[in-house]
Design a protein around this motif. Structure first.
Motif, PDB file in Angstrom:
ATOM      1  N   ALA A 149       0.830  -1.206   0.000  1.00  0.00           N
ATOM      2  CA  ALA A 149       0.000   0.000   0.000  1.00  0.00           C
ATOM      3  C   ALA A 149       0.866   1.258   0.000  1.00  0.00           C
ATOM      4  CB  ALA A 149      -0.929   0.003   1.211  1.00  0.00           C
ATOM      5  N   LEU A 150       1.974   1.220   0.731  1.00  0.00           N
ATOM      6  CA  LEU A 150       2.887   2.366   0.744  1.00  0.00           C
ATOM      7  C   LEU A 150       3.572   2.505  -0.616  1.00  0.00           C
ATOM      8  CD1 LEU A 150       4.364   4.687   2.103  1.00  0.00           C
ATOM      9  CD2 LEU A 150       5.976   3.018   3.062  1.00  0.00           C
ATOM     10  N   ILE A 194      -0.608   6.405   2.935  1.00  0.00           N
ATOM     11  CA  ILE A 194      -1.599   5.395   2.563  1.00  0.00           C
ATOM     12  C   ILE A 194      -3.019   5.966   2.624  1.00  0.00           C
ATOM     13  CG2 ILE A 194      -2.606   3.183   3.233  1.00  0.00           C
ATOM     14  CD1 ILE A 194       0.222   2.343   4.153  1.00  0.00           C
ATOM     15  N   PHE A 195      -3.302   6.757   3.646  1.00  0.00           N
ATOM     16  CA  PHE A 195      -4.633   7.370   3.750  1.00  0.00           C
ATOM     17  C   PHE A 195      -4.948   8.222   2.533  1.00  0.00           C
ATOM     18  CE2 PHE A 195      -6.787  11.396   4.742  1.00  0.00           C
ATOM     19  CZ  PHE A 195      -8.078  10.920   4.938  1.00  0.00           C
ATOM     20  N   VAL A 196      -4.033   9.115   2.168  1.00  0.00           N
ATOM     21  CA  VAL A 196      -4.289  10.003   1.029  1.00  0.00           C
ATOM     22  C   VAL A 196      -4.479   9.199  -0.244  1.00  0.00           C
ATOM     23  CG1 VAL A 196      -3.295  11.806  -0.444  1.00  0.00           C
ATOM     24  CG2 VAL A 196      -3.110  11.991   2.044  1.00  0.00           C
ATOM     25  N   ASP A 197      -3.653   8.193  -0.449  1.00  0.00           N
ATOM     26  CA  ASP A 197      -3.750   7.418  -1.685  1.00  0.00           C
ATOM     27  C   ASP A 197      -5.044   6.610  -1.737  1.00  0.00           C
ATOM     28  OD1 ASP A 197      -2.517   6.413  -4.176  1.00  0.00           O
ATOM     29  OD2 ASP A 197      -2.560   4.492  -3.119  1.00  0.00           O
ATOM     30  N   SER A 238     -12.388  10.307  -2.425  1.00  0.00           N
ATOM     31  CA  SER A 238     -13.282  11.039  -1.526  1.00  0.00           C
ATOM     32  C   SER A 238     -12.736  12.417  -1.168  1.00  0.00           C
ATOM     33  CB  SER A 238     -13.491  10.237  -0.236  1.00  0.00           C
ATOM     34  OG  SER A 238     -14.094   8.990  -0.493  1.00  0.00           O
ATOM     35  N   LEU A 239     -11.484  12.677  -1.511  1.00  0.00           N
ATOM     36  CA  LEU A 239     -10.857  13.954  -1.190  1.00  0.00           C
ATOM     37  C   LEU A 239     -11.107  14.955  -2.305  1.00  0.00           C
ATOM     38  CD1 LEU A 239      -7.438  12.628   0.177  1.00  0.00           C
ATOM     39  CD2 LEU A 239      -9.280  13.657   1.529  1.00  0.00           C
ATOM     40  N   PRO A 240     -11.102  16.261  -1.979  1.00  0.00           N
ATOM     41  CA  PRO A 240     -11.266  17.278  -3.008  1.00  0.00           C
ATOM     42  C   PRO A 240      -9.975  17.461  -3.797  1.00  0.00           C
ATOM     43  CG  PRO A 240     -10.843  18.319  -0.911  1.00  0.00           C
ATOM     44  CD  PRO A 240     -10.929  16.840  -0.630  1.00  0.00           C
TER      45      PRO A 240
END
Length: 260
Positions: free
Chosen positions: A62-63, A184-187, A192-194
């Motif tokens: 994931a990283l 990992i969260f951002v990717d 869902s992120l702007p």
């Protein structure tokens, strides 16, 4: 006012199977401060790998995927930079997350048209961040969140955080909760992120805000920030650096074996 940024392909070089940028800290800070991501471009993730990232990627797909998807990767850790230099790569110096965010925080007037969201480690840090924003006329543009420990293992909490960031209309996301959680969260939640710049800079943000002491100049000159962090947090950092050093050397051996 910042202009929508056009996708471009800055000069890059390949290391560990990843594409690293040759842009400087100042170049990246200027790009982030002066441009806005368009909906078509989505999230522009900026990751500044050190030996811990390279070591973790060996067993953390994931990283690695996050680094492959990043808009910009830079050589942060000095062993990584020296390895790139030894390999003859066109790198012009270390480009650290701390340096990039320091450039941004030091010139807050450049951020007045950004909607800023900071993911931080504690309520105390949030207070410091809000005080910084208030002093520079950015109070209305800033929102913050302190995710619970282990949030990266709970999808519902990560989705809720992504939705909070989106509701703020974020154009500049500063992730200050450390690797590999931020990356990992951002990717994984980029859908869902702007559209925003997302800087995964961990402790660099805490140093820029004055929450963590900045290394002395001699420490920076001799590239021994690792020793400085061990002095500050010996129990937590000794084991981490030892494991990262071994993992990094194994990654170097594999990189040399496969890429010559």
């Amino acid at each position: 006012m910042p202009q929508p940024t056009a996708e471009r392909s800055p000069q890059t070089f390949t290391l560990f199977g990843l594409e690293f940028s040759t842009l400087s800290e100042q170049d990246i800070a200027t790009e982030v401060a002066s441009t806005l991501r368009t909906p078509a471009q989505g999230v522009g993730q900026i990751i500044t790998p050190n030996i811990q990232h390279i070591s973790l990627m060996r067993h953390n797909p994931a990283l690695r995927q996050a680094c492959q998807h990043a808009a910009l990767l830079t050589c942060d850790g000095f062993p990584l930079y020296y390895y790139a230099k030894w390999r003859g790569k066109p790198t012009h110096g270390r480009v650290t997350g701390r340096g990039i965010v320091a450039e941004l925080v030091a010139q807050p007037a450049r951020l007045t048209h950004h909607r800023i969201f900071m993911v931080l480690d504690s309520a105390r840090t949030v207070d410091i961040a809000r005080d910084w924003a208030a002093r520079h006329g950015l109070a209305e543009q800033l929102d913050c969140a302190v995710p619970a420990m282990g949030f990266d293992k709970r999808p519902a909490e990560m989705q809720a955080l992504a939705e909070q960031i989106a509701r703020h209309g974020t154009t500049l996301l500063l992730m200050g909760v450390g690797a590999p959680r931020s990356e990992i969260f951002v990717d994984q939640y980029r859908a869902s992120l702007p559209p925003c710049w997302a800087l995964c800079i961990g402790q660099g943000l805490l140093i820029a805000l004055g929450c963590v002491p900045k290394p002395p100049r001699l420490v920076e000159y001799f590239n021994i920030e690792w020793l400085w962090r061990i002095i500050l947090e010996p129990r937590r950092m000794v084991g981490r650096y030892a494991c990262s050093a071994v993992g990094f050397m194994l990654a170097v051996f594999k990189d040399l074996l496969h890429h010559g």
